[in-house]
Design a protein around this motif. Structure first.
Motif, mmCIF file in Angstrom:
data_model
loop_
_atom_site.group_PDB
_atom_site.id
_atom_site.type_symbol
_atom_site.label_atom_id
_atom_site.label_comp_id
_atom_site.label_asym_id
_atom_site.label_seq_id
_atom_site.Cartn_x
_atom_site.Cartn_y
_atom_site.Cartn_z
ATOM 1 N N LEU A 12 0.824 -1.202 0.000
ATOM 2 C CA LEU A 12 0.000 0.000 0.000
ATOM 3 C C LEU A 12 0.867 1.265 0.000
ATOM 4 C CD1 LEU A 12 -2.960 0.940 0.273
ATOM 5 C CD2 LEU A 12 -2.661 0.853 2.754
ATOM 6 N N ALA A 13 1.869 1.307 0.894
ATOM 7 C CA ALA A 13 2.706 2.505 1.029
ATOM 8 C C ALA A 13 3.480 2.771 -0.266
ATOM 9 C CB ALA A 13 3.669 2.350 2.202
ATOM 10 N N GLU A 32 9.461 -4.320 -6.412
ATOM 11 C CA GLU A 32 8.758 -5.179 -5.445
ATOM 12 C C GLU A 32 9.425 -6.558 -5.457
ATOM 13 O OE1 GLU A 32 6.418 -5.377 -2.972
ATOM 14 O OE2 GLU A 32 6.915 -7.522 -3.050
ATOM 15 N N ARG A 40 1.056 -6.781 2.495
ATOM 16 C CA ARG A 40 0.072 -7.340 3.434
ATOM 17 C C ARG A 40 -1.369 -7.079 2.987
ATOM 18 N NH1 ARG A 40 2.574 -4.501 8.401
ATOM 19 N NH2 ARG A 40 4.061 -3.710 6.853
ATOM 20 N N VAL A 56 -10.319 -3.858 6.483
ATOM 21 C CA VAL A 56 -11.242 -2.716 6.480
ATOM 22 C C VAL A 56 -10.490 -1.391 6.401
ATOM 23 C CG1 VAL A 56 -12.945 -3.968 7.849
ATOM 24 C CG2 VAL A 56 -11.331 -2.467 9.007
ATOM 25 N N VAL A 203 15.426 -5.449 -3.772
ATOM 26 C CA VAL A 203 16.527 -4.492 -3.704
ATOM 27 C C VAL A 203 17.418 -4.890 -2.520
ATOM 28 C CG1 VAL A 203 17.065 -2.059 -3.264
ATOM 29 C CG2 VAL A 203 15.142 -2.669 -4.755
ATOM 30 N N ASP A 353 3.843 1.385 7.882
ATOM 31 C CA ASP A 353 2.901 1.500 9.006
ATOM 32 C C ASP A 353 3.564 1.587 10.373
ATOM 33 O OD1 ASP A 353 3.722 -1.096 9.224
ATOM 34 O OD2 ASP A 353 1.739 -2.001 9.050
ATOM 35 N N SER A 365 0.567 3.855 6.669
ATOM 36 C CA SER A 365 1.282 3.607 5.401
ATOM 37 C C SER A 365 0.905 4.664 4.366
ATOM 38 C CB SER A 365 0.927 2.219 4.859
ATOM 39 O OG SER A 365 1.328 1.221 5.757
HETATM 40 C C1 LIG Z 1 -3.837 -9.611 10.527
HETATM 41 C C2 LIG Z 1 -3.758 -8.186 10.056
HETATM 42 C C3 LIG Z 1 -4.911 -7.428 9.961
HETATM 43 C C4 LIG Z 1 -4.860 -6.102 9.538
HETATM 44 N N1 LIG Z 1 -6.015 -5.381 9.411
HETATM 45 C C5 LIG Z 1 -5.959 -4.111 8.940
HETATM 46 C C6 LIG Z 1 -7.141 -3.404 8.649
HETATM 47 O O1 LIG Z 1 -8.254 -3.946 8.746
HETATM 48 N N2 LIG Z 1 -7.034 -2.123 8.234
HETATM 49 C C7 LIG Z 1 -5.805 -1.518 8.050
HETATM 50 O O2 LIG Z 1 -5.755 -0.340 7.684
HETATM 51 N N3 LIG Z 1 -4.673 -2.198 8.254
HETATM 52 C C8 LIG Z 1 -4.718 -3.479 8.683
HETATM 53 N N4 LIG Z 1 -3.568 -4.188 8.840
HETATM 54 C C9 LIG Z 1 -2.291 -3.526 8.571
HETATM 55 C C10 LIG Z 1 -2.029 -3.398 7.063
HETATM 56 O O3 LIG Z 1 -2.110 -4.673 6.456
HETATM 57 C C11 LIG Z 1 -0.653 -2.828 6.855
HETATM 58 O O4 LIG Z 1 -0.487 -1.683 7.643
HETATM 59 C C12 LIG Z 1 -0.395 -2.421 5.415
HETATM 60 O O5 LIG Z 1 -0.806 -3.438 4.519
HETATM 61 C C13 LIG Z 1 1.087 -2.177 5.283
HETATM 62 O O6 LIG Z 1 1.366 -1.761 3.965
HETATM 63 P P1 LIG Z 1 2.862 -1.347 3.607
HETATM 64 O O7 LIG Z 1 2.891 -1.049 2.180
HETATM 65 O O8 LIG Z 1 3.334 -0.310 4.557
HETATM 66 O O9 LIG Z 1 3.754 -2.644 3.938
HETATM 67 P P2 LIG Z 1 3.682 -4.077 3.229
HETATM 68 O O10 LIG Z 1 2.310 -4.394 2.857
HETATM 69 O O11 LIG Z 1 4.397 -5.001 4.148
HETATM 70 O O12 LIG Z 1 4.518 -3.887 1.902
HETATM 71 C C14 LIG Z 1 5.924 -3.912 1.877
HETATM 72 C C15 LIG Z 1 6.325 -4.490 0.540
HETATM 73 O O13 LIG Z 1 7.737 -4.350 0.412
HETATM 74 C C16 LIG Z 1 8.232 -5.516 -0.228
HETATM 75 N N5 LIG Z 1 9.668 -5.594 0.095
HETATM 76 C C17 LIG Z 1 10.236 -5.839 1.294
HETATM 77 N N6 LIG Z 1 11.580 -5.803 1.190
HETATM 78 C C18 LIG Z 1 11.850 -5.510 -0.107
HETATM 79 C C19 LIG Z 1 13.065 -5.314 -0.840
HETATM 80 N N7 LIG Z 1 14.260 -5.405 -0.238
HETATM 81 N N8 LIG Z 1 12.992 -5.025 -2.170
HETATM 82 C C20 LIG Z 1 11.777 -4.913 -2.793
HETATM 83 N N9 LIG Z 1 10.616 -5.098 -2.142
HETATM 84 C C21 LIG Z 1 10.651 -5.370 -0.806
HETATM 85 C C22 LIG Z 1 7.396 -6.637 0.363
HETATM 86 O O14 LIG Z 1 7.421 -7.798 -0.447
HETATM 87 C C23 LIG Z 1 6.022 -5.978 0.424
HETATM 88 O O15 LIG Z 1 5.268 -6.221 -0.741
HETATM 89 C C24 LIG Z 1 -3.596 -5.526 9.230
HETATM 90 C C25 LIG Z 1 -2.445 -6.299 9.282
HETATM 91 C C26 LIG Z 1 -2.508 -7.621 9.675
HETATM 92 C C27 LIG Z 1 -1.252 -8.431 9.679
#
Ligand SMILES: Cc1cc2nc3c(=O)[nH]c(=O)nc-3n(C[C@H](O)[C@H](O)[C@H](O)COP(=O)(O)OP(=O)(O)OC[C@H]3O[C@@H](n4cnc5c(N)ncnc54)[C@H](O)[C@@H]3O)c2cc1C
Length: 388
Positions: A12-13, A32, A40, A56, A203, A353, A365
């Protein structure tokens, strides 16, 4: 003059950051590590669309305005009234229609300000007693995924409680097709804007130029070589369960005894399960020093109450644990401003996040990604300006 920005991470971020940079006129490449985007926000393939993490959105913050103003959230689901009324509160081992009176009294005083420096349990106990403090801490386990939410900063927990339990009508939103559908729209939007999307591209070294590291904090710690990049997060056991439909199944249940949470995903969005079946996720925060077997047993005990006879009706299931992956939690003495800073200097920015942006879970995020993108665009412009 080209303005090149690299984004590491396609959750998402990362996707929000890439779009925001491209909208500002920058040339963007996003790497990615996985074959698919979403992090996530990913889900299992149809016919059982179960989320790896998030389910949600809350429609009361800047993250939601940013997404909706671009048409990225898509159609929303809502449970039919006959299902929505089957909400429950597990308290004292019994399923009840309403939370205890002490909890309702606490929430009636939602205008109160809570201290940052004191823990939530102590703060509430002083005015409403230890039992109400325990119940309220467990009620918000739905967001913290922590078995001892009472130890967190009172200001942090109080804000979450007010957002989840105080507003009428509720701000919670379910998007049809789940988060994966939103991820699909983000990917399409990024492509339209010319973002170079590179899946299967892990990366291993920080690239030069303005870069936004939008990975989990643990990966950012390694990439930046900065051991200080840590923050508190939850730890929970999860059970995704598809069963043949039964009118006794609960829509939502807050486990005020153990901090667990049960929610249907098919009642509000029938596309996530086959016809005639229901899909639920049941979560239980893992206690300190508790083994995984015991945590899994407690999840199943909650399922016994919310999905009666589920063992005989199960058509699909998946069990798992999520440690350090449910978003930032603030301990007493800390606010979101104290989390790892977005701007790391030298054109490096963090999004995700667990960094210094407001909101809860995935909102952090989105909010941090927008901030990181602003910084990266400025850095890119500065670099162009300083070129010989
Ligand atoms: C059980 C559970 C329930 C949740 N429920 C909710 C909810 O209902 N509502 C809500 O708002 N949030 C919820 N969350 C939190 C939400 O899922 C996360 O905050 C959000 O998805 C995080 O997004 P992100 O992009 O910050 O990180 P991530 O989704 O972790 O994305 C990081 C990405 O970076 C990639 N990556 C990592 N290292 C490297 C690298 N070296 N090179 C290239 N790519 C790399 C990974 O593969 C990944 O795709 C929940 C989380 C969990 C675990």
């Amino acid at each position: 003059m080209p303005k090149e920005i690299t984004v590491v991470g396609g959750g998402l971020a990362g996707l929000v950051a890439a779009i925001a940079c491209a909208e500002a006129g920058a040339r963007v490449t996003l790497h990615e590590a996985h074959a698919t985007f979403g992090g996530r926000g990913r889900a299992t393939a149809a016919p059982y669309i179960a989320h790896e993490g998030a389910h949600v959105f809350y429609a009361d913050g800047p993250h939601w305005s940013w997404l909706t103003s671009r048409g990225l959230t898509g159609p929303l689901g809502r449970p039919p009234l006959r299902d929505a009324v089957r909400m429950g509160f597990l308290h004292g081992g019994r399923m009840r229609r309403l939370p205890p009176a002490g909890f309702l009294r606490l929430m009636a005083g939602r205008g109160r300000k809570a201290p940052v420096d004191e823990d939530f349990f102590t703060w509430v106990s002083r005015t409403h007693g230890a039992e109400t403090a325990r119940v309220a801490a467990n009620a918000i386990g739905v967001v913290t995924y922590d078995a001892d939410t009472g130890r967190l900063s009172a200001a942090f927990v109080w804000e979450l409680l007010r957002r989840v339990f105080a507003p009428a009508p509720p701000a919670v939103r379910w998007v049809i097709g789940g988060w994966q559908a939103v991820v699909g729209r983000l990917v399409d939007r990024a492509r339209e804007l010319g973002v170079r999307l590179e899946p299967n591209s892990r990366v291993t070294e920080l690239p030069g130029g303005p870069v936004i590291v939008a990975t989990e904090l643990a990966s950012a710690r390694v990439l930046l070589g900065d051991a200080s990049l840590t923050w508190e997060s939850g730890n929970c056991a999860m059970l995704d369960l598809a069963v043949r439909r039964d009118s006794r199944d609960r829509f939502i249940c807050f486990d005020l005894d153990g901090g667990g949470f049960h929610e249907s995903y098919s009642m509000q969005d029938p596309t996530v399960a086959p016809e005639g079946e229901s899909l639920f996720q049941i979560d239980m925060p893992v206690r300190r020093d508790e083994g995984r077997t015991d945590a899994r047993r407690r999840v199943e005990e909650l399922a016994d109450l919310t999905v009666p006879g589920w063992r005989e009706r199960t058509t699909w299931r998946r069990s798992g644990f999520s440690k350090g992956r449910t978003g930032a939690l603030d301990l007493p003495g800390y606010t979101w401003r104290d989390r790892p800073a977005i701007d790391r200097g030298d054109g490096v920015f963090l999004a995700g996040d667990m960094v210094a942006a407001p909101g809860m879970r995935g909102e952090i995020s989105v909010n941090s990604a927008i901030k990181a993108a602003e910084g990266a665009v400025r850095a890119a412009a500065g670099k162009v300006g300083a070129a010989p």
